[in-house]
Design a protein around this motif. Structure first.
Motif, short mmCIF file in Angstrom:
data_model
loop_
_atom_site.label_atom_id
_atom_site.label_comp_id
_atom_site.label_asym_id
_atom_site.label_seq_id
_atom_site.Cartn_x
_atom_site.Cartn_y
_atom_site.Cartn_z
N GLY A 143 0.67 -1.28 0.07
CA GLY A 143 0.00 -0.10 0.14
C GLY A 143 0.70 1.08 0.20
O GLY A 143 0.09 2.37 0.08
N ARG A 144 2.12 1.21 -0.31
CA ARG A 144 3.12 2.49 -0.12
C ARG A 144 2.72 3.28 -1.48
O ARG A 144 2.45 2.74 -2.57
CB ARG A 144 4.41 2.04 -0.19
CG ARG A 144 4.76 1.65 1.36
CD ARG A 144 6.45 1.69 1.45
NE ARG A 144 7.11 1.70 2.51
CZ ARG A 144 8.23 1.70 3.00
NH1 ARG A 144 9.13 1.84 1.85
NH2 ARG A 144 8.59 1.55 3.98
N THR A 145 2.43 4.52 -1.18
CA THR A 145 2.20 5.22 -2.48
C THR A 145 2.72 6.57 -2.24
O THR A 145 2.62 7.19 -1.03
CB THR A 145 0.72 5.17 -3.05
OG1 THR A 145 0.53 5.99 -3.99
CG2 THR A 145 -0.16 5.81 -1.77
N ILE A 146 2.80 7.28 -3.44
CA ILE A 146 3.29 8.93 -3.26
C ILE A 146 2.14 9.45 -4.15
O ILE A 146 2.26 9.85 -5.28
CB ILE A 146 4.62 9.27 -3.70
CG1 ILE A 146 5.64 8.26 -3.06
CG2 ILE A 146 5.01 10.76 -3.37
CD1 ILE A 146 6.98 8.41 -3.26
N PRO A 147 0.96 10.03 -3.57
CA PRO A 147 -0.11 10.40 -4.41
C PRO A 147 0.17 12.00 -5.17
O PRO A 147 -0.49 12.35 -5.72
CB PRO A 147 -1.36 10.31 -3.60
CG PRO A 147 -0.91 10.50 -2.02
CD PRO A 147 0.66 9.80 -2.13
N ALA A 148 0.97 12.57 -4.20
CA ALA A 148 0.96 14.22 -4.54
C ALA A 148 2.43 14.48 -4.71
O ALA A 148 3.51 13.80 -4.40
CB ALA A 148 0.49 14.96 -3.36
N PHE A 149 2.40 15.39 -5.85
CA PHE A 149 3.90 15.86 -6.11
C PHE A 149 4.19 17.19 -5.44
O PHE A 149 3.35 17.93 -5.00
CB PHE A 149 3.80 16.37 -7.68
CG PHE A 149 5.28 17.01 -8.33
CD1 PHE A 149 6.31 16.24 -8.28
CD2 PHE A 149 5.16 18.29 -8.20
CE1 PHE A 149 7.37 16.62 -8.78
CE2 PHE A 149 6.23 18.97 -8.95
CZ PHE A 149 7.58 18.25 -9.15
N ALA A 150 5.42 17.23 -5.16
CA ALA A 150 6.03 18.33 -4.16
C ALA A 150 7.52 18.35 -4.29
O ALA A 150 8.00 17.50 -4.69
CB ALA A 150 5.47 18.24 -2.77
#
Length: 404
Positions: A165-172
């Motif tokens: 379930g690891r995820t990086i949904p947003a860009f920053a």
């Protein structure tokens, strides 16, 4: 007791020399951080209309936030023509091209590639890569279960729980956080300041023979020793926390942003295999706590060694040598899980513990190295503090008998 602790803290750690070192080391740390920004960031080219700094933050407002197919398509639509135009290295090298953002095609491509395309691609693909790791761990757990390999099954299960379930949904923007998480200079300053402060806790009274009065004073003996230990603990924790806070402030001011702190810590490439599922800001808090534990254990060892001497020079040299031995052994044994657990210096450079998913076998159960290290540090530190407590009182009795 609180008044006695306060008295010992002020007497030992509020000296002009220590306060002066606090100021000097803090300024040196801030200058070093600013030097990191000037040396390694590409956004230091001023605020002109065509500078990377200005253009980056303009583009950032367009691409920040949730990663959507529309944003990816829009970014690639701007980036692909630049790749095609510069792929054969025959494009114009003029720096005043009016049809470009920065004045140069190569510079446009590099800006988009470094700050948008590469990080967004990493963010977008990370969930798939972590899911592959989780699936392999699940398959391994099932296979080890069939073979009766209990420990390996538990370890694979722990890996699955960490990566599923690891995820990086947003860009920053992540550049500031990347350099902040890999910054170590303040650790050296922390150790030097703590060593200088700790060394006189017992020695200063023996140099003036004031220790002879401890047993006849109302708060003498073990009560004073306990106050010294607690005052030293407070000094070690405050010093470590101060430099942890100063690091964050220094990087935020130098890079002129706090963007990226809400990203998962595995959004930083060399933390892709991190053993924690937390945000970068939460990692900052955890890192500060681990540094406090490491500084405390090392400080207690210094305190134990220094209590047997009547002048500060020799214990300072011995404790400095001990510190160097811990640093060198920490670097030499960076790939040994048990060595990292047993060396309190690894708690100070804690990315070696948190940056990779590694375990130690304790009673047939897989324990993450950073968790094992913190427990070992607390137990070892308490054991050393108890030794100081009892040995100090015994030494005082010996001094009185010798005086008689």
């Amino acid at each position: 007791m609180i008044r006695l602790i306060r008295y010992e803290f002020i007497k030992q750690f509020c000296k002009r020399s220590i306060l002066a070192l606090f100021v000097v080391f803090s300024l040196a740390n801030l200058f070093k951080i600013y030097g990191e920004y000037k040396s390694y960031s590409f956004l230091t080219d001023g605020n002109g209309e065509r500078s990377w700094h200005t253009l980056h933050w303009q583009l950032y407002e367009e691409y920040r936030g949730e990663i959507t197919p529309e944003k990816v398509e829009r970014l690639l639509a701007a980036y692909q023509p630049l790749v095609e135009a510069t792929s054969d290295m025959t494009a114009s090298t003029a720096t005043d091209d009016p049809n470009t953002m920065t004045g140069n095609l190569y510079s446009d491509r590099n800006l988009l590639d470094k700050y948008f395309v590469t990080p967004m691609q990493y963010f977008y693909e990370y969930s798939g890569q972590s899911e592959q790791v989780a699936n392999r761990a699940r398959q391994s757990a099932a296979l080890y279960g069939e073979r009766g390999a209990v420990y390996q099954q538990r370890e694979s299960g722990a890996i699955y729980n960490l990566y599923a379930g690891r995820t990086i949904p947003a860009f920053a923007y992540r550049e500031m956080c990347n350099y902040y998480l890999n910054y170590d200079f303040s650790i050296i300053l922390t150790l030097l300041l703590c060593l200088y402060g700790i060394i006189g806790t017992f020695v200063s009274e023996r140099e003036t023979q004031m220790d002879m009065l401890l047993l006849v004073s109302p708060n003498g003996g073990r009560k004073t020793t306990l106050a010294k230990i607690l005052a030293a603990t407070l000094f070690l924790l405050l010093t470590s926390l101060w430099f942890s806070l100063l690091d964050l402030i220094g990087f935020a001011v130098s890079f002129q942003t706090l963007e990226g702190l809400t990203l998962p810590v595995f959004a930083i490439p060399n933390f892709a295999e991190a053993s924690v599922n937390i945000s970068i800001f939460q990692y900052v808090l955890l890192s500060a706590a681990l540094k406090c534990a490491g500084a405390w254990v090392i400080g207690m060892l210094w305190l134990l060694i220094s209590m047997f001497w009547k002048n500060a020079l020799l214990p300072f040299v011995i404790n400095f040598a001990l510190c160097m031995a811990l640093i060198v052994s920490g670097a030499a044994c960076a790939y040994s899980n048990f060595s990292k657990v047993l060396n309190p210096y690894s708690l100070l450079t804690n990315r070696v513990l948190l940056g990779k998913t590694e375990f130690v076998n304790l009673g047939g159960f897989p324990i993450l190295t950073w968790q094992a290290a913190i427990w070992f540090a607390l137990i070892a530190g308490l054991a050393v503090a108890v030794m100081i407590y009892f040995l100090s009182a015994e030494n005082c009795h010996r001094c009185v008998w010798r005086a008689k």
